[in-house]
Design a protein around this motif. Structure first.
Motif, PDB file in Angstrom:
ATOM      1  N   LEU A  37       0.910  -0.889   0.119  1.00 13.00           N
ATOM      2  CA  LEU A  37      -0.223   0.273  -0.291  1.00 13.00           C
ATOM      3  C   LEU A  37       0.774   0.985   0.242  1.00 13.00           C
ATOM      4  CD1 LEU A  37      -2.637  -0.732   2.911  1.00 13.00           C
ATOM      5  CD2 LEU A  37      -2.902  -1.470   0.509  1.00 13.00           C
ATOM      6  N   ASP A  38       0.298   2.312  -0.602  1.00 12.31           N
ATOM      7  CA  ASP A  38       1.209   3.519  -0.718  1.00 12.31           C
ATOM      8  C   ASP A  38       0.481   4.053   0.916  1.00 12.31           C
ATOM      9  OD1 ASP A  38      -1.603   5.229  -1.242  1.00 12.31           O
ATOM     10  OD2 ASP A  38      -0.774   5.190  -3.247  1.00 12.31           O
ATOM     11  N   MET A  39       1.056   5.487   1.416  1.00 12.59           N
ATOM     12  CA  MET A  39       0.974   6.422   2.501  1.00 12.59           C
ATOM     13  C   MET A  39      -0.667   6.522   2.341  1.00 12.59           C
ATOM     14  SD  MET A  39       3.880   6.703   3.953  1.00 12.59           S
ATOM     15  CE  MET A  39       3.037   7.872   5.394  1.00 12.59           C
ATOM     16  N   ASP A  40      -1.653   5.897   1.388  1.00  8.21           N
ATOM     17  CA  ASP A  40      -3.127   6.606   1.881  1.00  8.21           C
ATOM     18  C   ASP A  40      -3.778   5.304   1.958  1.00  8.21           C
ATOM     19  OD1 ASP A  40      -2.202   9.452   1.982  1.00  8.21           O
ATOM     20  OD2 ASP A  40      -2.425   9.158  -1.231  1.00  8.21           O
ATOM     21  N   TYR A  41      -3.105   3.950   1.627  1.00  9.15           N
ATOM     22  CA  TYR A  41      -3.409   2.839   1.843  1.00  9.15           C
ATOM     23  C   TYR A  41      -3.975   2.502   0.762  1.00  9.15           C
ATOM     24  CZ  TYR A  41      -3.192   4.606   6.957  1.00  9.15           C
ATOM     25  OH  TYR A  41      -2.742   5.200   7.911  1.00  9.15           O
ATOM     26  N   LYS A  42      -3.388   2.941  -0.419  1.00  7.69           N
ATOM     27  CA  LYS A  42      -4.248   2.129  -1.850  1.00  7.69           C
ATOM     28  C   LYS A  42      -3.223   1.289  -2.043  1.00  7.69           C
ATOM     29  CE  LYS A  42      -4.429   5.205  -5.659  1.00  7.69           C
ATOM     30  NZ  LYS A  42      -3.936   5.940  -5.795  1.00  7.69           N
ATOM     31  N   ILE A  43      -4.283   0.333  -2.398  1.00  3.09           N
ATOM     32  CA  ILE A  43      -3.482  -1.116  -2.939  1.00  3.09           C
ATOM     33  C   ILE A  43      -2.126  -0.916  -4.062  1.00  3.09           C
ATOM     34  CG2 ILE A  43      -4.185  -2.843  -3.352  1.00  3.09           C
ATOM     35  CD1 ILE A  43      -6.106  -2.981  -1.756  1.00  3.09           C
ATOM     36  N   ILE A  44      -1.703  -0.934  -3.906  1.00  2.00           N
ATOM     37  CA  ILE A  44      -0.747  -0.661  -5.238  1.00  2.00           C
ATOM     38  C   ILE A  44      -0.196  -2.359  -6.145  1.00  2.00           C
ATOM     39  CG2 ILE A  44       1.949  -0.372  -5.965  1.00  2.00           C
ATOM     40  CD1 ILE A  44       1.677   1.578  -3.593  1.00  2.00           C
ATOM     41  N   HIS A  45      -0.062  -3.113  -4.719  1.00  2.00           N
ATOM     42  CA  HIS A  45      -0.315  -5.032  -5.894  1.00  2.00           C
ATOM     43  C   HIS A  45      -0.537  -5.566  -4.335  1.00  2.00           C
ATOM     44  CE1 HIS A  45       2.306  -8.174  -7.805  1.00  2.00           C
ATOM     45  NE2 HIS A  45       2.546  -8.316  -6.413  1.00  2.00           N
ATOM     46  N   ILE A  46      -1.061  -6.854  -4.904  1.00  2.00           N
ATOM     47  CA  ILE A  46      -1.234  -7.861  -4.284  1.00  2.00           C
ATOM     48  C   ILE A  46      -0.875  -9.096  -4.689  1.00  2.00           C
ATOM     49  CG2 ILE A  46      -3.431  -6.780  -2.890  1.00  2.00           C
ATOM     50  CD1 ILE A  46      -4.897  -9.171  -4.459  1.00  2.00           C
ATOM     51  N   ASN A  47      -0.600 -10.927  -3.577  1.00  2.00           N
ATOM     52  CA  ASN A  47       0.390 -10.953  -4.066  1.00  2.00           C
ATOM     53  C   ASN A  47      -1.339 -12.078  -4.517  1.00  2.00           C
ATOM     54  OD1 ASN A  47      -0.292 -12.117  -2.053  1.00  2.00           O
ATOM     55  ND2 ASN A  47       1.854 -13.551  -1.892  1.00  2.00           N
ATOM     56  N   ARG A  48      -0.338 -13.478  -5.012  1.00  2.00           N
ATOM     57  CA  ARG A  48      -2.021 -14.462  -5.957  1.00  2.00           C
ATOM     58  C   ARG A  48      -3.017 -14.421  -4.533  1.00  2.00           C
ATOM     59  NH1 ARG A  48      -1.428 -13.461 -10.566  1.00  2.00           N
ATOM     60  NH2 ARG A  48      -0.117 -13.681 -11.697  1.00  2.00           N
ATOM     61  N   PHE A  49      -1.857 -15.510  -3.838  1.00  2.00           N
ATOM     62  CA  PHE A  49      -2.950 -15.888  -2.691  1.00  2.00           C
ATOM     63  C   PHE A  49      -3.770 -15.103  -1.574  1.00  2.00           C
ATOM     64  CE2 PHE A  49      -2.749 -16.762   2.155  1.00  2.00           C
ATOM     65  CZ  PHE A  49      -2.895 -18.443   1.692  1.00  2.00           C
ATOM     66  N   PHE A  50      -3.422 -13.645  -1.576  1.00  2.00           N
ATOM     67  CA  PHE A  50      -4.656 -12.439  -1.052  1.00  2.00           C
ATOM     68  C   PHE A  50      -5.625 -12.798  -2.530  1.00  2.00           C
ATOM     69  CE2 PHE A  50      -2.915  -9.042   2.340  1.00  2.00           C
ATOM     70  CZ  PHE A  50      -4.307  -9.802   2.709  1.00  2.00           C
ATOM     71  N   GLU A  51      -5.351 -12.932  -3.281  1.00  2.00           N
ATOM     72  CA  GLU A  51      -5.753 -12.870  -4.386  1.00  2.00           C
ATOM     73  C   GLU A  51      -6.990 -14.141  -4.064  1.00  2.00           C
ATOM     74  OE1 GLU A  51      -4.665 -13.178  -8.352  1.00  2.00           O
ATOM     75  OE2 GLU A  51      -3.802 -11.430  -8.645  1.00  2.00           O
ATOM     76  N   TRP A  52      -6.531 -15.344  -3.996  1.00  2.00           N
ATOM     77  CA  TRP A  52      -7.465 -16.257  -3.484  1.00  2.00           C
ATOM     78  C   TRP A  52      -8.208 -16.028  -2.631  1.00  2.00           C
ATOM     79  CZ3 TRP A  52      -7.187 -19.931   0.599  1.00  2.00           C
ATOM     80  CH2 TRP A  52      -7.788 -21.146   0.321  1.00  2.00           C
TER      81      TRP A  52
END
Ligand code: ADP
Length: 643
Positions: A37-52
């Motif tokens: 996440l960036d400083m504004d809690y915006k999601i920049i990336h999630i991994n596959r496990f999180f996707e799942w």
């Protein structure tokens, strides 16, 4: 939750995770949820496990605010974790966070918030690490983990790779696949595969679209087909498809696509080059044999096969001399080329062709063959069959020699003609001088008696007769040769000629000499009777003229058994004969073997020329056989018999 890292320190001021595929790939294979996440809690990336875990996809969730997706989690608690991480610049963890799943199931999650710091130790973002033993169990039990692996592998692949779901729609594809087709991922995801396959490579079976020309290989289907790029171009590919079943028994296809464009181009280029090479080798009339460094045959072209009637297959690997014994000398030359590394050339070499008693003339060249490093690896023998031109040259040579002979004959003839002209004037002058001298003497001498005058007159008469005979012979011959005397054809019995001649001979002063017809066949002939008689008479006269006192002239008139049209006349005497070297000349005009002797006998050298002309006018032939001192035989064949 075990986590040794307290914080992650970066050189940069930005979080640029997407730029590092290895990092994202590694994130994908861990069985914890990781989110950046960036400083504004915006999601920049999630991994596959999180996707799942979140049942979402990267493309959907990136850009949203983490706070908006915390759902059933304790928001206050999460807020505290962030606050702590920000203040301490260290990881903040909390285990056993209650996560209320649908149907009131409680799900325990361990969670950590780890700050990313820049060079100046300022927090520039966060990583959320979430673990759930239950989720982990589920994850391990599911094939999603497998899919994660698959995707990770896909991303690292050089080939295009796709996952097609049971309905035939594109579920996932790696970047290479999209690059190959020139599409943006969003344009193709969830589309049916038939959207990007060339229509002629598909067919309809039981209402379903399937790919044509399936080949099975170890349970994997292999297709060679064309895909349609976004710009409409066709892309030739090799597609490998394997079917996978996930835990819910969904059938998914994994396809791997190898681009064949380069390969096809190389193959066509190669095919073209080798086709051209082989065509060139086939078409050229030069025979080519390549030999290894041990002088065994490596290859040969069609010309060699034709010339020596052997196929490459029969002789490949054999020593040259074994395969073609007549090329033994080539082996010697090739050996020399190998040793000296110099080319060898020989022209007009005579070669025996097997099974044919024919000689070939060849021009041969032998060149050394070198590899890239300059090592001599063998030789190329090239040879041209120059038999035709060599034979032609031989023929030209022969014609030239014939021409030379004709030339010398002609010069001879001209010489003889001028000799004869001199002779004619001499012949004419001699009787004229004799006549003139005798007449003058008789006129000047007043006492010349009448008897003496009568003698002179008789001399004048005989010399005049000789002159007139010569002039008339010359006239006949010239006219015949000019075609002015026309043959008057008549049908008459052959015997009548013999009768005429016998009648004439009776009045002819022949001394002790005899003339006889030893054979006269009964036959009807068609020809010019006067001329045939003249021909025969001439030969008889010669027989008498050129034989001794007791000369015998024998005549035969035969009809041939072999050729029913032919009548053969032979006139044979036992006279002086004609020397071998004279035989070919005696039918020439003006030719006399011994001029003075012939003159003595009243000859002019025209009789046999006239005989020849008469025979030829009847489409016949005259020839002579003779031996000096033994006699002469003239043979005349005339195709004149009609019954
Ligand atoms: P000629 O009028 O001189 O006899 P021919 O043309 O008849 O001329 O013959 C040519 C020459 O051939 C003669 O001069 C003679 O030398 C030779 N010849 C012809 N017939 C005979 C023969 N039967 N025997 C020997 N020589 C012959």
């Amino acid at each position: 939750m075990i986590f040794d890292w307290q914080k992650i320190k970066l050189n940069s001021d930005k979080l640029e995770i997407s730029k590092c595929p290895v990092a994202t790939g590694l994130l994908n294979v861990v069985s914890s949820g990781i989110m950046i996440l960036d400083m504004d809690y915006k999601i920049i990336h999630i991994n596959r496990f999180f996707e799942w875990m979140l049942k979402t996809e990267q493309e959907i969730i990136v850009g949203t605010n983490f706070k908006d997706i915390t759902g059933h989690l304790d928001k206050e608690l999460i807020g505290d974790l962030f606050k702590k991480a920000l203040e301490t610049k260290q990881i903040a963890k909390k285990i056993n966070i209650k996560h209320l799943k649908p149907k009131d199931m409680v799900h325990l999650i361990d969670m950590a918030v780890m700050p990313f710091l820049n060079k100046h130790d300022e927090v520039i973002g966060f990583a959320i690490i979430a673990e759930s033993s239950m989720a982990k169990k589920e994850f391990i039990a599911s094939d999603y983990r497998m899919q994660v692996f698959v995707r990770y592998i896909f991303d690292a692949m050089n080939e295009g790779a796709t996952v097609i779901d049971e309905a035939g729609n594109l579920e996932y594809a790696n970047q290479k696949f999209f690059d190959l087709l020139g599409y943006d991922p969003k344009e193709l995801l969830t589309q049916h595969w038939s959207a990007w396959v060339y229509e002629y490579d598909m067919e309809q079976i039981e209402g379903r679209k399937v790919l044509k020309n399936e080949q099975k290989n170890n349970g994997i289907s292999v297709y060679f087909l064309r895909l349609v790029k976004k710009n409409g171009d066709l892309l030739p590919v090799k597609l490998l498809v394997s079917k996978n079943v996930d835990k819910d028994f969904n059938i998914k296809s994994i396809g791997v696509i190898a681009d064949l464009t380069e390969k096809e181009k190389l193959e066509t280029d190669f095919k073209e080059v080798s086709y051209l090479n082989s065509k060139v080798l086939e078409t050229i009339t030069t025979g080519i044999i390549t030999l290894d460094s041990d002088l065994t045959i490596k290859s040969l072209n069609r010309q060699v096969e034709i010339l020596f009637k052997k196929k490459l297959l029969d002789v490949q690997g054999m020593r040259l001399v074994q395969a073609f014994p007549s090329l033994e000398i080539f082996e010697e030359w090739s050996g020399w080329v190998l040793r000296s590394r110099k080319p060898y050339q020989v022209d007009r070499y005579k070669l025996n062709v097997p099974d044919e008693d024919e000689l070939l003339f060849i021009n041969a060249r032998i060149n050394p063959l070198a590899d890239d490093e300059g090592n001599i690896t063998g030789v190329v023998c090239a040879f041209d069959d120059v038999t035709i031109s060599a034979r032609l040259e031989e023929k030209i040579e022969l014609s030239y020699r014939k021409l030379e002979m004709t030339h010398s004959k002609l010069t001879n003839l001209l010489k003889r003609q001028s000799e004869f002209l001199a002779d004619v004037s001499h012949e004419l002058r001699t009787p004229l001088t004799i006549i003139g001298g005798n007449v003058e003497v008789s006129l000047q001498d007043k006492n010349t008696t009448r008897e003496e005058l009568i003698d002179v007159m008789q001399l004048v008469q005989s010399e005049a007769e000789r002159m007139s005979r010569m002039v008339s012979d010359l006239m006949t011959l010239t006219k015949m040769e000019a075609g002015e005397i026309i043959i008057k054809y008549d049908v008459f019995p052959l015997e009548s000629i013999a009768q005429d001649i016998m009648g004439r001979i009776d009045y002819f002063d022949k001394g002790l000499k005899t003339v006889s017809f030893s054979r006269v066949d009964r036959a009807m002939v068609r020809g010019d009777k006067d001329k045939i008689r003249a021909l025969l008479w001439n030969l008889i006269e010669n027989g008498l003229k050129y034989s001794g006192k007791e000369g015998v002239v024998e005549i035969k008139m035969k009809s041939s058994k072999k050729d029913p049209n032919n009548i053969r006349l032979t006139v044979e005497d036992n006279g002086m004969g004609i020397a071998k070297q004279e035989l070919e000349n005696i039918f020439d005009r003006f030719y006399r073997v011994e001029k003075s002797r012939a003159r003595e006998r009243g000859g002019s050298g025209l009789g046999l020329s006239i005989c020849k002309s008469i025979a030829e006018a009847h489409r016949g032939k005259i020839r002579v056989k003779s031996k000096v001192g033994e006699g002469t035989k003239f043979i005349v064949d005339l195709p004149i018999r009609v019954g």
